[in-house]
Structure formats: C-alpha cells, structure tokens
Design a protein around this motif. Structure first.
Motif, short mmCIF file in Angstrom:
data_model
loop_
_atom_site.label_atom_id
_atom_site.label_comp_id
_atom_site.label_asym_id
_atom_site.label_seq_id
_atom_site.Cartn_x
_atom_site.Cartn_y
_atom_site.Cartn_z
N ARG A 73 -20.95 -9.00 -24.69
CA ARG A 73 -19.68 -8.41 -24.26
C ARG A 73 -19.81 -6.89 -24.15
O ARG A 73 -19.34 -6.28 -23.18
N LEU A 74 -20.47 -6.28 -25.13
CA LEU A 74 -20.64 -4.83 -25.10
C LEU A 74 -21.55 -4.40 -23.95
O LEU A 74 -21.30 -3.38 -23.29
N THR A 124 -20.54 -12.11 -16.64
CA THR A 124 -19.53 -11.33 -15.93
C THR A 124 -19.98 -10.96 -14.52
O THR A 124 -19.16 -10.91 -13.60
N ALA A 177 -18.34 1.36 -26.53
CA ALA A 177 -19.26 0.23 -26.35
C ALA A 177 -20.72 0.62 -26.52
O ALA A 177 -21.50 -0.11 -27.15
N ALA A 186 -21.86 -5.89 -21.12
CA ALA A 186 -21.05 -5.99 -19.90
C ALA A 186 -20.12 -4.78 -19.77
O ALA A 186 -19.97 -4.20 -18.69
N ALA A 187 -19.51 -4.39 -20.88
CA ALA A 187 -18.61 -3.24 -20.85
C ALA A 187 -19.36 -1.96 -20.48
O ALA A 187 -18.83 -1.10 -19.77
N HIS A 194 -22.59 -18.36 -23.42
CA HIS A 194 -21.60 -17.29 -23.24
C HIS A 194 -21.11 -17.16 -21.80
O HIS A 194 -20.25 -16.33 -21.51
N ALA A 245 -23.24 -12.49 -20.63
CA ALA A 245 -21.85 -12.94 -20.71
C ALA A 245 -21.37 -13.60 -19.42
O ALA A 245 -20.27 -14.15 -19.39
N SER A 295 -24.15 -3.86 -33.38
CA SER A 295 -24.34 -5.29 -33.15
C SER A 295 -25.81 -5.67 -33.18
O SER A 295 -26.21 -6.65 -33.83
N ASP A 342 -21.37 -3.14 -16.35
CA ASP A 342 -20.83 -3.85 -15.20
C ASP A 342 -20.36 -2.91 -14.08
O ASP A 342 -20.51 -3.23 -12.90
N ALA A 354 -22.46 -12.99 -29.10
CA ALA A 354 -21.32 -12.91 -28.17
C ALA A 354 -20.80 -11.48 -28.07
O ALA A 354 -20.46 -11.01 -26.98
N GLU A 355 -20.77 -10.79 -29.19
CA GLU A 355 -20.33 -9.40 -29.18
C GLU A 355 -21.34 -8.53 -28.43
O GLU A 355 -20.95 -7.62 -27.67
#
Length: 275
Positions: free
Chosen positions: A31-32, A65, A220, A34-35, A89, A63, A227, A38, A27-28
């Motif tokens: 998320r990273l 997004t 990120a 996407a950051a 996710h 994720a 990660s 995106d 999940a992390e």
C-alpha cells in the motif's frame, strides 16, 4: 475473471525474493509503495496513448493498483493479466485475470501483449536479463515494455535532517537491508542499467526518467522503512542491528522533523520493433 492457474514452467531456476506477501506487514508495504509511486507510474503509462483494445501484462503487481488503473482505461476488448507469485493483495475485477506464478518460470507467451509493466521487480531477480528477454518476446511488434526499479547503491545520500543517533541507525538499516537483498540475488545498481538492458534485448525508441522526492516522518516514503524493518527483522538482527536500534529507527520514521529522500526511481520505456 480471477485465475490461480499457471502455464507450464520453463525451468526450475528461481531466485529468492527479499519480501514475502504472506508477511504480517506485507499489505501495508505494498500500500505504501503504491502511495509513493503510482502518480509517477501512471504519468508514464498515460503518455503511451493506451488504446481500448490493448492486452496488458503486469508482472509482480504488488497491491494491484497499476493493474486496476490500466483496466479502467481499457474497453471490453482490452484485458489486463497479472502475474504475481503471491497475488493475494490484488483485487480481481472485470477485464483482469490474476495468475499466481513465479515470473522466473511462468510462460509469458510470444507476440501477445501491447504493454508489459513491471515495478520494483527486476532488481530482485538474479537472472533478470533472461526474464527481460522473455518479456520482450511476449510483446507484440510495436508493443511497449515499462520497467521501474530503484537505485539502492547510493544510500548515503538519502537522509537530509535527523539527529545524530537517528542518522547512524538509518544508515546501518539501509546497509543491512541492502546486504540481505544482495544475498537473495538483488542488484542495488540495476536500475541505472535499465535503458542499456532494454537496448541489448532488442528494444528501440528507449527512453528513461528518474524521479525522487523528499519525505518527512509520517509520510509514505518514511513509513515504508518502518514496514520493511518489521518484515526483515530477523535478517537485520543477523547483520548486527539490535532491537533498540530498530525501535529508534521506527520511531524516527513517524517524526515529522526527520526528512529523507527515497531511493532514486528509474523508469525505462522501450518498444519492440516492427518487422
């Protein structure tokens, strides 16, 4: 609407994937990613002039997004379908259907979508050209395919500022990680070939852009290495790294005085020709 059904598979020919969405750090990781990505992804998609009624397909959505961004721009007659082998996710929402399915085998249909998007997916597929052909067939005439992957073949150019011990560990990590990926069918240099592969698959008006940026420890782009190192720790150890080296790497990825570029990110855009 959320669905976990899949269409009948075309074959049992699948390839291993480097990461597992069931992993503790998954999940992390998404998320990273996407950051990191995106902003550039949505800039490419915004340039396409997405209409309210488009039917969109997001392959390997991470994720989710980008899927959500697309859904926000569609009207009631538009729709986003997500296909991901383990889509836990992705948060389903109105105007979106989430399908649990392997992109290697899930039937994508024909002449169905105005837009198909895939990010950091094709480079991991051993039979990526075949999946690309199926994605092209799933586009409506005039539909657009957007594929983003990173070039992991030039790892020696990434690190910019770091003390010598960190530089050695960082390079060893990148080499070991790439070795694990190649063992699972990944092609580190695939990203550079995206435009040619699109042309060979019959797409026209092919274009591409390359993006990258410098990241400092704690941001990120650096935390992603921390990660990833946790997710594939067993494989890294099997390829000669030790826990002390991994600990040093992880600490360095939080140090604002350590700087590195990410892998260069290539995005190709191609259009299925109209009759």
């Amino acid at each position: 609407m959320r669905s976990t059904d899949t269409a009948a598979p075309e074959s049992a020919d699948t390839g291993g994937y480097l990461f597992d969405n069931d992993a503790v750090d998954a999940a992390e990781q998404v998320r990273l990613l996407a950051a990191m990505l995106d902003g550039d992804t949505t800039a490419v998609l915004a340039d396409l002039g997405i209409a309210d009624d488009w039917r969109c397909l997001d392959l390997g959505a991470g994720a989710g997004t980008v899927s959500a961004w697309l859904a926000d721009r569609l009207g009631a007659s538009g729709h986003v379908t997500v296909v991901d082998e383990k889509p836990q996710h992705v948060v389903a929402r109105d105007g979106m259907t989430v399908v649990a399915g392997d992109v290697n085998t899930t039937d994508l249909g024909r002449d169905r979508y105005d837009l198909i998007h895939a990010r950091f997916l094709f480079m991991h597929l051993p039979r990526r050209e075949r999946v690309l052909e199926r994605a092209v067939a799933a586009l409506k005439p005039g539909g657009v395919l957007v594929v983003t992957d990173c070039d992991a073949s030039r790892r020696g150019d990434m690190l910019v500022v770091a003390p010598d011990p960190v530089a050695e560990v960082f390079t060893a990590f990148q080499d070991a990680l790439t070795g694990i990926g190649v063992g699972n069918g990944m092609d580190p240099a695939w990203a550079r070939r995206i435009p040619a592969a699109m042309r060979d698959a019959g797409l026209v008006d092919v274009s591409a852009r390359v993006t990258n940026r410098l990241w400092a420890g704690g941001e990120a782009g650096m935390l992603l290495h921390d990660s990833i190192s946790r997710q594939v720790e067993d494989g890294l150890l099997a390829r000669g790294m030790d826990l002390a080296a991994l600990t040093a790497l992880r600490e360095a990825m939080h140090d604002p005085d350590v700087w590195a570029y990410s892998w260069p990110v290539y995005t190709g855009v191609g259009v299925r020709p109209t009759p």
